[in-house]
Design an enzyme around this catalytic site. Structure first.
Site, PDB file in Angstrom:
ATOM      1  N   LYS A  14      14.178  -3.595 -12.943  1.00 37.18           N
ATOM      2  CA  LYS A  14      13.018  -4.104 -13.697  1.00 37.18           C
ATOM      3  C   LYS A  14      12.838  -3.182 -14.888  1.00 37.18           C
ATOM      4  CE  LYS A  14       8.532  -3.664 -12.362  1.00 37.18           C
ATOM      5  NZ  LYS A  14       7.254  -4.016 -11.731  1.00 37.18           N
ATOM      6  N   HIS A  62      -7.469  -5.853 -12.227  1.00 39.47           N
ATOM      7  CA  HIS A  62      -6.493  -6.942 -12.199  1.00 39.47           C
ATOM      8  C   HIS A  62      -5.770  -7.008 -10.850  1.00 39.47           C
ATOM      9  CE1 HIS A  62      -3.451  -9.671 -13.705  1.00 39.47           C
ATOM     10  NE2 HIS A  62      -2.513  -8.829 -13.297  1.00 39.47           N
ATOM     11  N   ASP A 115       0.748   5.701  -8.580  1.00 37.76           N
ATOM     12  CA  ASP A 115       2.172   5.445  -8.784  1.00 37.76           C
ATOM     13  C   ASP A 115       2.753   6.352  -9.865  1.00 37.76           C
ATOM     14  OD1 ASP A 115       0.810   4.408 -10.916  1.00 37.76           O
ATOM     15  OD2 ASP A 115       1.645   2.390 -10.808  1.00 37.76           O
TER      16      ASP A 115
HETATM   17  P1  NAD Z   1      -7.079  -2.286 -14.104  1.00 35.82           P
HETATM   18  O1  NAD Z   1      -7.145  -1.534 -15.387  1.00 35.82           O
HETATM   19  O2  NAD Z   1      -7.223  -3.759 -14.127  1.00 35.82           O
HETATM   20  O3  NAD Z   1      -8.166  -1.705 -13.086  1.00 35.82           O
HETATM   21  C1  NAD Z   1      -8.348  -0.321 -12.944  1.00 35.82           C
HETATM   22  C2  NAD Z   1      -9.233  -0.053 -11.753  1.00 35.82           C
HETATM   23  O4  NAD Z   1      -9.413   1.365 -11.635  1.00 35.82           O
HETATM   24  C3  NAD Z   1     -10.640  -0.650 -11.886  1.00 35.82           C
HETATM   25  O5  NAD Z   1     -11.104  -1.008 -10.599  1.00 35.82           O
HETATM   26  C4  NAD Z   1     -11.444   0.519 -12.454  1.00 35.82           C
HETATM   27  O6  NAD Z   1     -12.819   0.411 -12.212  1.00 35.82           O
HETATM   28  C5  NAD Z   1     -10.816   1.662 -11.672  1.00 35.82           C
HETATM   29  N1  NAD Z   1     -11.032   2.970 -12.298  1.00 35.82           N
HETATM   30  C6  NAD Z   1     -10.803   3.314 -13.586  1.00 35.82           C
HETATM   31  N2  NAD Z   1     -11.141   4.605 -13.793  1.00 35.82           N
HETATM   32  C7  NAD Z   1     -11.589   5.082 -12.594  1.00 35.82           C
HETATM   33  C8  NAD Z   1     -12.076   6.337 -12.154  1.00 35.82           C
HETATM   34  N3  NAD Z   1     -12.171   7.380 -12.969  1.00 35.82           N
HETATM   35  N4  NAD Z   1     -12.428   6.459 -10.851  1.00 35.82           N
HETATM   36  C9  NAD Z   1     -12.315   5.417  -9.985  1.00 35.82           C
HETATM   37  N5  NAD Z   1     -11.876   4.204 -10.349  1.00 35.82           N
HETATM   38  C10 NAD Z   1     -11.506   4.039 -11.642  1.00 35.82           C
HETATM   39  O7  NAD Z   1      -5.681  -1.848 -13.450  1.00 35.82           O
HETATM   40  P2  NAD Z   1      -4.809  -2.615 -12.356  1.00 35.82           P
HETATM   41  O8  NAD Z   1      -3.800  -3.443 -13.050  1.00 35.82           O
HETATM   42  O9  NAD Z   1      -5.710  -3.235 -11.366  1.00 35.82           O
HETATM   43  O10 NAD Z   1      -4.031  -1.389 -11.683  1.00 35.82           O
HETATM   44  C11 NAD Z   1      -4.698  -0.478 -10.846  1.00 35.82           C
HETATM   45  C12 NAD Z   1      -3.761   0.657 -10.491  1.00 35.82           C
HETATM   46  O11 NAD Z   1      -2.662   0.164  -9.706  1.00 35.82           O
HETATM   47  C13 NAD Z   1      -3.126   1.359 -11.691  1.00 35.82           C
HETATM   48  O12 NAD Z   1      -3.164   2.748 -11.453  1.00 35.82           O
HETATM   49  C14 NAD Z   1      -1.680   0.870 -11.674  1.00 35.82           C
HETATM   50  O13 NAD Z   1      -0.801   1.787 -12.260  1.00 35.82           O
HETATM   51  C15 NAD Z   1      -1.464   0.751 -10.186  1.00 35.82           C
HETATM   52  N6  NAD Z   1      -0.343  -0.112  -9.780  1.00 35.82           N
HETATM   53  C16 NAD Z   1       0.369   0.262  -8.692  1.00 35.82           C
HETATM   54  C17 NAD Z   1       1.421  -0.515  -8.266  1.00 35.82           C
HETATM   55  C18 NAD Z   1       2.195  -0.124  -7.043  1.00 35.82           C
HETATM   56  O14 NAD Z   1       3.239  -0.727  -6.764  1.00 35.82           O
HETATM   57  N7  NAD Z   1       1.741   0.812  -6.253  1.00 35.82           N
HETATM   58  C19 NAD Z   1       1.768  -1.680  -8.968  1.00 35.82           C
HETATM   59  C20 NAD Z   1       1.000  -2.056 -10.064  1.00 35.82           C
HETATM   60  C21 NAD Z   1      -0.062  -1.262 -10.472  1.00 35.82           C
END
Ligand code: NAD
Length: 321
Positions: A67, A138, A222
């Protein structure tokens, strides 16, 4: 070569197909039939973008590829397209010839939700009734939608750093016919299953917020430096992951390892539980924690599955290459 454009993915891919693909590749990883290549992630010095590659080879599913993609923070504002962008490429393991190019944006959300769901299926108590969400962005909506299929949950409770985002997950709970309640973090003690999916670099979920017997899937961390939960919680829990190498370097376990609260050899690959070589949860009081870091093989697995569906539905675009 086949092309499955991003616009087709929503019509083709189902949560259950994503679940099956991810569960089976986690099993293949644990039985050493599939491995991930080292991750490349670079700040390219243009548009503040982070770009990289996650790849691997699954000998069981005969899936080889990568990817490519990342995060362009200015996309939405400047170009009206989403900030996370990715494309998955599949190659023929027999010849090295490119087989398919697949839109990876929606698939990333579906495969990430499938990972926490797989962990809930195999590690949460069978009698789990209260689903707890930490995060409402998201990814959180996909996570919750998939999790609610794993147990007959009677209630969803949710906390988010930005409370104005909570309606995002309330809507998902309501659509699934499950009541939703916003809580303070202290209220998370009521949850039997918790998913954390935030982008924080400071832990918000403390050990005191998680009750004995709870299963928590930590899905947001991540990258090096990110941290959603207090390291002490990992010290109290039985820790599972998609891949140990990622868990201890870019996953939630990086902090507990650094603070000598757990050791890498005590972290269990979820595939071992799926394969039956690890017993998983052993008591109703045990806290199980899944560190879902997101591996390339998950992306390849869902891409292979969607290519099959696209061919079956006659929407795969064939090009000479
Ligand atoms: P998003 O920007 O839509 O949402 C971010 C979330 O984090 C919101 O709920 C927001 O309120 C919260 N947030 C932001 N700052 C914060 C803080 N200081 N303290 C507590 N909460 C806080 O992002 P998303 O697309 O929902 O992604 C969320 C996370 O998941 C990201 O870190 C992304 O990198 C990670 N992710 C992980 C995987 C995986 O395979 N593990 C895959 C995709 C995304």
């Amino acid at each position: 070569m086949l092309i499955v454009p991003e616009r087709e993915i929503a019509n083709l891919m189902t949560r259950s197909a994503a679940f099956d693909a991810v569960e089976s590749v986690f099993a293949a990883m644990a039985s050493k039939n599939a491995y991930n290549f080292p991750v490349i992630r670079e700040a390219i010095g243009h548009e503040d973008a982070l770009y990289g590659f996650k790849g691997g080879f699954d000998k069981q599913g005969m899936t080889l590829g990568l990817k490519a993609g990342g995060y362009w923070p200015n996309n939405l504002e400047k170009h009206g397209v989403i900030n996370h962008q990715s494309t998955i490429f599949l190659f023929d393991p027999d010849t090295g010839m490119v087989k398919a190019m697949v839109g990876g944006n929606l698939l990333t959300a579906l495969r990430t939700a499938a990972a926490s769901s797989v962990s809930i299926k195999h590690l949460a108590r069978k009698d789990a009734k209260v689903m707890g969400m930490v995060g409402a962005g998201h990814q959180a909506t996909f996570q919750l939608r998939a999790a609610l299929e794993q147990r007959p949950f009677e209630k969803v409770i949710g906390w988010n750093y930005h409370p104005e985002m909570l309606p995002n997950i309330e809507k998902v709970a309501n659509e699934a016919g499950v009541p939703f309640e916003a809580v303070e973090l202290d209220g998370m003690v009521e949850a039997d299953v918790v998913i954390s999916i935030t982008s924080t670099f400071e832990p918000t979920v403390m050990a005191k917020h998680i009750s004995p017997g709870t299963h928590i899937a930590c899905m947001g961390t991540d990258t090096k430096g990110k941290q959603e939960v207090e390291a002490a919680l990992l010290g109290k829990a039985t820790v599972f992951t998609d891949e140990v190498a990622q868990s201890i370097t870019i996953g939630e376990a990086q902090h507990a390892i650094y603070n000598h609260m757990i050791r890498p050899e005590n972290i269990v690959q979820i595939g071992e539980v799926i394969n039956g070589t690890h017993k998983g949860r052993t008591s109703d009081d045990e806290i199980t924690l899944f560190d879902g870091t997101g591996v390339g093989l998950q992306d390849l697995a869902v891409a292979a599955s969607v290519v099959e569906l696209a061919v079956k539905n006659g929407v795969a675009i064939e090009v000479d290459f």
